[in-house]
Design an enzyme around this catalytic site. Structure first.
Site, mmCIF file in Angstrom:
data_model
loop_
_atom_site.group_PDB
_atom_site.id
_atom_site.type_symbol
_atom_site.label_atom_id
_atom_site.label_comp_id
_atom_site.label_asym_id
_atom_site.label_seq_id
_atom_site.Cartn_x
_atom_site.Cartn_y
_atom_site.Cartn_z
ATOM 1 N N LYS A 3 5.054 40.294 -4.364
ATOM 2 C CA LYS A 3 3.793 40.375 -4.806
ATOM 3 C C LYS A 3 3.197 41.303 -4.470
ATOM 4 O O LYS A 3 3.743 42.765 -3.670
ATOM 5 C CB LYS A 3 3.363 39.105 -3.695
ATOM 6 C CG LYS A 3 3.736 37.856 -4.154
ATOM 7 C CD LYS A 3 2.643 36.676 -3.799
ATOM 8 C CE LYS A 3 3.287 35.635 -4.330
ATOM 9 N NZ LYS A 3 2.608 34.386 -4.527
ATOM 10 N N LYS A 41 2.056 25.788 -4.192
ATOM 11 C CA LYS A 41 0.768 25.672 -3.523
ATOM 12 C C LYS A 41 0.936 23.717 -3.817
ATOM 13 O O LYS A 41 0.683 22.720 -4.767
ATOM 14 C CB LYS A 41 -0.803 25.712 -4.482
ATOM 15 C CG LYS A 41 -0.372 27.253 -3.864
ATOM 16 C CD LYS A 41 -1.889 27.560 -5.251
ATOM 17 C CE LYS A 41 -1.680 28.945 -5.149
ATOM 18 N NZ LYS A 41 -2.993 29.321 -6.346
ATOM 19 N N ARG A 82 1.091 -1.186 0.082
ATOM 20 C CA ARG A 82 0.154 0.243 -0.355
ATOM 21 C C ARG A 82 0.678 0.770 0.164
ATOM 22 O O ARG A 82 0.770 2.362 -0.866
ATOM 23 C CB ARG A 82 -0.690 0.057 1.687
ATOM 24 C CG ARG A 82 -2.076 1.146 1.183
ATOM 25 C CD ARG A 82 -3.353 0.826 0.797
ATOM 26 N NE ARG A 82 -2.396 1.739 -0.919
ATOM 27 C CZ ARG A 82 -3.169 1.701 -2.068
ATOM 28 N NH1 ARG A 82 -3.608 0.616 -2.220
ATOM 29 N NH2 ARG A 82 -2.668 2.424 -2.980
ATOM 30 N N GLU A 117 4.962 40.044 -9.530
ATOM 31 C CA GLU A 117 3.535 39.694 -10.160
ATOM 32 C C GLU A 117 3.233 41.512 -10.569
ATOM 33 O O GLU A 117 2.807 42.129 -9.771
ATOM 34 C CB GLU A 117 2.771 39.584 -8.341
ATOM 35 C CG GLU A 117 1.860 38.705 -8.999
ATOM 36 C CD GLU A 117 1.452 37.914 -6.977
ATOM 37 O OE1 GLU A 117 1.720 36.878 -7.085
ATOM 38 O OE2 GLU A 117 0.503 38.352 -7.187
ATOM 39 N N ASP A 177 -0.891 37.995 -13.790
ATOM 40 C CA ASP A 177 -1.550 37.693 -13.334
ATOM 41 C C ASP A 177 -3.130 37.659 -12.850
ATOM 42 O O ASP A 177 -3.341 39.308 -13.300
ATOM 43 C CB ASP A 177 -1.267 38.519 -11.032
ATOM 44 C CG ASP A 177 -1.960 37.340 -10.051
ATOM 45 O OD1 ASP A 177 -1.534 36.303 -10.534
ATOM 46 O OD2 ASP A 177 -2.368 37.893 -9.161
#
Lengths: 277, 277, 277, 277, 277, 277
Positions: free
Chosen positions: A166, A134, A99, A196, A217
């Protein structure tokens, strides 16, 4: 990118502990300590294989003399029904490790497969799909490796290997110009600066500051085109936002160098592989 | 299920190290050490919230006096646009911790949301959706917690808290009867026995052995119905295989007690939440 | 650069364990558990202070309510005889923690002081002294922090945040051109490329490949001048080799942007500070 | 003193992680996984070699089948230009591990070399140079080993293997006599007692208490002579303070048994060794 | 001896993880998160209390604001039925932590109680009972602390704080004389030498070598007396072997300084304490 | 139950560090690095052997090529004087590892031996002796393994693999019925429910709730008989309290399935084994 054995060994041992707990009470009771088994790792869907060395390491930790022979390698396309590997050795170890080994290789192959779909969707444009920060906590090195294996490129590894200004940084610094100036005073010469930008006006400001990378962005296709024209090779251009398998080719057509998307990692389904004994 | 603070603290610190590396070179250069910020955690999609305490802990580790006020709690439904929480405090800590905090709460909420969809799809049947051991390595406790938060029930935690006799165990033991006999000699009285059955014939054998749980593996709807009739309350019945949002209600209609699916964890997309400063 | 408390806490606890072993057998026998002490951290030489938060953390780990008041902060110049801090609280903790706390602050201040000397020796040239990867194993984050505190700049943190093509890489790739081409195919857009050059001929090749940083390795002053003329702002120029307090100004006069030296870390003597009770 | 492989393995793995981060982005891109290299470890200065097993272990962790043949062993004198070892094997591992391996062996050899200089400066006197607890946090076992390798002797390892009554302990206990009495009530019979004395008067008090070791702290040469006459073999005598290569012989001439100095560790420059491929 | 909070915290967290696993499935289901409880720690037998701070720390790790008030302290005699402490606070934490907290305090109190019995059995002789290195793996610091709390003295902590020449060392070195000579060349001046002697002849040899401690191993009472006469204060004398509550007084009567026995740790039953809610 | 090598390796390394500290100062000084030794592990008492693989692993960690040949295996009865194993190899490793290896095997064999005595005392009744959660912190997996090896059965591993409703849970929930109802809503189908009953009335309540296991806590023999009659196979019956070698047979005679006792672990003396070189 190389997954050094000693780097991943601790993670894998920890994953095995998570799954074994005080012991595999079924297998320990039912299978003799010296029983042997052989089986195959087979594909039940199609995609990009990723994580062979991790799969193997899981079993090696449990039983050093297990034999695994791979018929494919990381990055290879596998069709549904393909035999990926032969495995043979101590039956308890194979059953107890199954597993955990599958959990790694299915997840990594899932990400590699998703990445490949996005890169393929770009077609002949020279643009590359890249990942983001992320990622699943404490699993990033595996996910980065899978993106690379799937034909994607990588964005920065973490907060310390590339500066990214940012919106909040801009607000706190007063302007892009202020932010870049302040950053250049502090930054290592070994690191790049990315800004950004939400608007073409910001792109112009960033260009004036001579930054290394400009991220567009959530811009419209037409703004992205204008931005690329403006930038004209003076900075690497990264597009971000609204990236799907449907939109990515048109985004690439604007001339951006890089398209970043968290989807290739965080929304990738696992690939269906199975160990048939 | 309770996520003890001391149990998850080490994981979160490790995740922060993974994302911070040698430092947040952008924020450390641009933001004064005593600057403060305030912002909101907002929802950009709808779903089930999960991971509030983890989200908060990320920031507390960086800066113990950060203030977070939640307007929802784990398990609550959140609509797109809902303000989930206020956050205020040291600007560097908020900016440096943002990504890690979001990575946890987005992923956990994604799993809770997916679980809820499966449970809801079952409708009025008393059947429960449960998870499997197909989890992300070293992230299982969080994923189990999210399934529970989303309204699902849990299967065994790992290989040591419930015995499960699978096809390979049966093959090695010779028969279900042999396997159960051998297992009962060894097993703690505190643990249950589950048998994975592919056929009605196997279900009969398992019933004869007086096991606690019978798993119907990849059976047709009609076979599942027959199996439930056969079993008639003498064992808990678990259905597994081909579980989708489309099929789950019909599976539940067969009378099974439990439907297990890895999809609620391993194929759940993250939920879109954002920190707006 | 910020030394996050949670990042260094584990290191400091480990250092305390190293020094305490099974217990401070002298202090535990001689000093009552509730005895209190007060004292000062004084300077016995002159230099740049570095490591205040680490010094404080050592004692906080042993006894959370110890009081420390600093009269200087990291980066400040301290003269011989200066009182740096007051400390008061549980006597056992102060006596048991003293050596570990001093080991950190003396070593970090030593590196900051040495760095300052090198940077000062450069005089009015805009050139910056930077560190290297020749650091003490498992102590790099502290050493990097001390270099920064001493007014130096930082080179890459480790092997993953900036690509550096060295002589062996060039030999294995065949030429600088081959190496850079191959690297660009693989490298993240977020990372820079540096090439180590021994000759002016290599500098020309590197320039043709459009790399970000060119390191002049062990070149003569006159070759460094020629190299800077050649490069003329098209890449950042780093000088390396034969860097001493005597030679550094002349090296800076050649026009290089960066001078790297391991000496500021690996050959820096500790700064003499003492805790007087 | 033996550096058990299992004791140092964890430290070395951690040091490799510190230097490798997410991967050696240069080497992984430029060097084929099956490329091989051979080279030599050469000396570029003269001194005492120390750390051969650590050097080797670094590469073994990366690649178990690397071949290293040493021509010298720990404790040997090496001249500038001496070939210390041959190394051959997987090219990636050699290039990726080079810096960490050198960081260990250069630092340990530097300390061994410095220690040897101090011991040699003592000449024919039977006095031994010993180290102190002023070590680099979390690196003490390596530094102790290097002092021993350089021909020095060792002081206590940490706060639990020998009691040392310092000025603050005396002040808190009221007198040397009180301190020793109280200590003897508590101390294991397996541990010695050392008293730090600033004056001849204190030496007399300590002698009266029948302690094992008397440290003469920052005394003049003439006071040290008087102290040795007074003590006359009834305790081991240790000198501390103002120990330099210039003063050490005269200190030894006073008849002290042991001269302790932190300089052999904390002020020792690294020894210049290089890996030439 | 002081059990530093930071030293034991990691052990206790690990013990809690061992006992909690994925969660206290009973308590989490049955008890509201905000329910409160109060109760007492009571004694169900008589003995020496040991481990109050450890007991408290277990609960503090689970819930920082739990209140515990002790009516006795470590080293106090407690009678059957005595109320040792009040505890009140979060119900879940008290119920979940109870077993781990009791496991520590019962075991430590058991060892302290057993040690006290042995020390008391010695009566008015100045001899001290001491422990050995026969301890539970990874639990030594707690067991040493309990011996000390019970009124015993401590032997060396481990292999690095006192040299002990045993029969095999003598055999390999050729003679006690050879062994001591070789050892003195290598040993730190901060460490003592003990020799294990089986015969009076060996005692004489050891005395000639001027060692610090002589252990009489498994000698008859009459031989121990002769040995003590021979040694006559020139070394500390330790008796070992056949030490029981019945024999210890007669052993002490021979004039030995120290009697070591593993029984006070490895054969001590736990003390019966209970948490009554 | 299988003690996976990778699961125990970390514990054993940690135990070796605990006992070695900075080094075995006696052996390292007296024994040449290439000296070899051979010896035997002999029994000095009679009992059940347990921990062979742990004993061997201790030495393997220190020196991978040590040779150990066992003449008995875990679970075998050994008589006083039996030769259990031959050991030969590097002398330093054997001498340095001896104590830690013996500490494991003596303690595990002690528990196995004690367990065997209790199981044997039950005679021909089908009842099994089982352990409890009253174990040494951080040593439970070894203790569970020893109980199993000694012929006992195991109770739950920790708080997450079986629900047990104790008196406090009942009080907080209001009644056994309430507690069971609430628990069943929350509990995984994979886990059992046990209820601790002090009275026959509680046994009736528990039976009505259809629980899996009923524990008779501190009941009289006659109440236990009545309880068994009442239960009549509808639940597993566990007896607890006042279990001694004298009482256990009579308890078994009441018809209970399981008798649990902490004594087999927490009050078991170590078994006397010795390494004779």
């Amino acid at each position: 990118m190389k997954l050094h054995d000693f780097l991943i060994e601790e993670d894998i041992k920890s994953a095995l502990k998570e799954d074994i707990g005080f012991g595999d009470i079924t297998t320990d009771a039912l299978v003799a300590d010296d029983a042997v088994l052989s089986g195959n790792l087979n594909s039940r869907s199609e995609g990009i294989l990723c994580g062979c060395s991790v799969f193997e390491k899981v079993f090696k930790i449990l039983c050093n003399d297990i034999k695994i022979k791979f018929y494919f390698k990381d990055g290879d396309f596998i069709a549904c029904g393909d035999k990926i590997a032969d495995i043979s050795g101590n039956a308890r170890c194979i059953l107890t490790g199954e597993r955990t080994a599958l959990n790694y290789i299915q997840r990594l192959s899932g990400i590699a497969t998703e990445t490949k779909k996005y890169q393929d969707a770009i077609g002949d444009y020279p643009t590359k799909i890249v990942d983001t920060r992320k990622t699943t906590p404490n699993f990033r090195i595996f996910e980065k490796y899978a993106v690379k294996t799937g034909g994607g490129a990588l964005h920065r590894f973490n907060l310390s290997d590339c500066a990214m200004i940012k919106d909040n940084h801009i607000r706190l610094a007063g302007s892009i110009g202020n932010a870049v100036d302040k950053l250049k005073e502090n930054l290592s010469h070994a690191h790049k600066i990315e800004v950004e930008c939400d608007t073409l006006q910001q792109v112009k400001e960033a260009l004036n500051c001579d930054v290394d990378i400009i991220m567009l962005d959530n811009m419209t296709i037409s703004d992205m085109k204008s931005a690329c024209d403006l930038i004209n090779g003076r900075a690497i251009v990264e597009a971000s936002g609204n990236v799907t398998l449907q939109t990515i080719k048109e985004i690439a057509s604007t001339g951006v160098d890089i398209i970043s998307s968290s989807a290739i990692v965080s929304k990738a389904p696992t690939l269906d592989l199975a160990l048939d004994i």
